[in-house]
Design an enzyme around this catalytic site. Sequence first.
Site, PDB file in Angstrom:
ATOM      1  N   ASP A   1     127.339   8.723  -3.019  1.00 56.55           N
ATOM      2  CA  ASP A   1     127.027   7.270  -1.975  1.00 56.55           C
ATOM      3  C   ASP A   1     127.096   5.719  -2.785  1.00 56.55           C
ATOM      4  O   ASP A   1     127.245   5.068  -2.443  1.00 56.55           O
ATOM      5  CB  ASP A   1     125.490   7.731  -1.700  1.00 56.55           C
TER       6      ASP A   1
ATOM      7  N   ARG B   1     130.016   4.353  -3.855  1.00 56.93           N
ATOM      8  CA  ARG B   1     131.252   4.007  -2.616  1.00 56.93           C
ATOM      9  C   ARG B   1     130.480   2.852  -1.800  1.00 56.93           C
ATOM     10  O   ARG B   1     130.950   1.850  -1.826  1.00 56.93           O
ATOM     11  CB  ARG B   1     130.679   4.933  -1.454  1.00 56.93           C
TER      12      ARG B   1
ATOM     13  N   LYS C   1     117.479  -9.437  -8.453  1.00 52.00           N
ATOM     14  CA  LYS C   1     118.070  -9.959  -7.032  1.00 52.00           C
ATOM     15  C   LYS C   1     117.798 -11.792  -7.275  1.00 52.00           C
ATOM     16  O   LYS C   1     117.183 -11.873  -8.556  1.00 52.00           O
ATOM     17  CB  LYS C   1     117.077  -9.600  -6.305  1.00 52.00           C
TER      18      LYS C   1
ATOM     19  N   HIS D   1     109.904  -0.837  -9.411  1.00 47.75           N
ATOM     20  CA  HIS D   1     110.718  -1.871  -9.202  1.00 47.75           C
ATOM     21  C   HIS D   1     109.152  -2.975  -9.050  1.00 47.75           C
ATOM     22  O   HIS D   1     109.024  -3.991  -9.366  1.00 47.75           O
ATOM     23  CB  HIS D   1     110.906  -1.965  -7.637  1.00 47.75           C
TER      24      HIS D   1
END
Length: 484
Positions: A21, A24, A182, A240
């Site tokens: 997953d 892709r 980011k 995070h």
Amino acid sequence: MVSRVIPVDAFDLVIFGGTGDLARRKILPGLFRRFLSGQMTEDSRIIGAARSDMDADGFRQLVRDAIAEFGGAESKEAEAIDKFAARLDYVSIDAKGEGGWSDLAGKVRDGVVKAFYFSVAPSLFGDLAERLHLHHIADAESRIVVEKPFGRDLESARALNQSLAEHFQESQIYRIDHYLGKETVQNLMAIRFGNVLFEPLWNNHYVDHIQITVAETVGVGGRGSYYDKAGAMRDMVQNHLMQLLCLIAMEPPNKFEADEVRTEKLKVIRALQPVDHHHIVRGQYDKDGDEPSYREDAENPRSFTESFVAMKVGIDNWRWAGVPFYMRTGKKLKSRASEIAVVFKDLGHSIFEGDEARHRNILAIRLQPNEGIDLQVTIKEPGPGGMRLIDVPLDMTFSEALQLEADEAPDAYERLIMDVIRGNQTLFMRGDEVEAAWAWTDPIINGWEARNDVPKLYDQGSAGPDDALMLMHRDGRRWRDIKG
Ligand code: NAP
């Protein structure tokens, strides 16, 4: 503005789990975008590796389909997709068995950067590291990239670090936290350390408190069985949110270099106070009409796992003594919005009276949506009628300010993979950082387990449980609105 693209050295990138997953959705479409931009040179190659029995053409088709489904506008670039596909290869391999390894050894070239992306379950990391070594596929210059979750507590993270360290030096190991890739997160460092304006104010003399919010509108449907064993604390906070907190709170590194930056982040984690359980709120989203509850999504009717957590954290050092850091993250909240807000103190003395004296500067760094920065300043409300003050944002949305074309800026995965090829570890977590983060998180989770703590239910589409609002109200503060 067209961003400057500097091509990286030629590479062979092996993606273990190349049919999965993550590969892709993110890795393969991202690599195609770097290829399109000219950053990935034509002599570089990508080799998918998984147990599925397929040949190179089968993998090329899988990648074409992935670009069509997840690639965005560039999925229309048929000619470029053909060229990209010619750089793809595939090996059927079992991380736990011997089949396929000599085939892979024959495909990986010497004389180019060799990188191995472990996009598989962490339980396979040790096997992959060992077999890459045994079959002489990796050398002292090769890099390995490992995905989250990096352990589920200090003990398992240590064991993972040790299993990788048996065959790879720390300088070869790239632990991904995609938040660090980011644009805005990196801008946080540019703002802090590239401007004279902010650094003098960045301390307990001028900052009242800091808020870190990562709010999602999606539930856990689809990932329920994984998530139910993790919860928001392990899935989001330990990695995070902790990384965001470190970048906000760290001392200026001597240089913008990997170990200098990572050492400063480590010092922040080590200075975090243990969290009193009165300063943490856990929540679980409730059923909402036809929308399933967390427990239904997780298919665990007795689950005590949190889909929301809010907390107040202190840092024991000179810069931040007395400044609370409030962090919250959760699923099925009112908007998808992530931001860091630095809320400055009131003026020492205001020459204005009444309500006019109660205005504050806030620097908000938006991670999503509309990555950008917004500095709330106080001005006079235009028009007659005396001196009435209002707060207005000095708003810089990056895509507008820099006139970026839609989708032009590389996404976090693309940027990080290119950093792996360049050999730049600045935006990757070092082993000791990850262990320190678990050492701080473990007592919190263990405390919940020991007390059989039951998360508070919250309404879908809300800002989380009321207790999370109280966490700040008690201190005479309030959360910023979650605006998507
Ligand atoms: P996935 O969809 O289950 O894919 C797993 C991949 O590993 C498949 O390509 C599978 O292919 C391969 N594989 C499984 N067992 C293998 C073995 N013994 N030897 C060789 N290959 C094997 O998982 P995923 O969602 O892509 O996640 C991959 C990693 O990324 C995990 O560590 C996950 O925690 C992390 N991650 C994922 C996401 C995400 O959004 N998906 C986000 C963050 C982190 P075969 O079955 O053909 O072998």
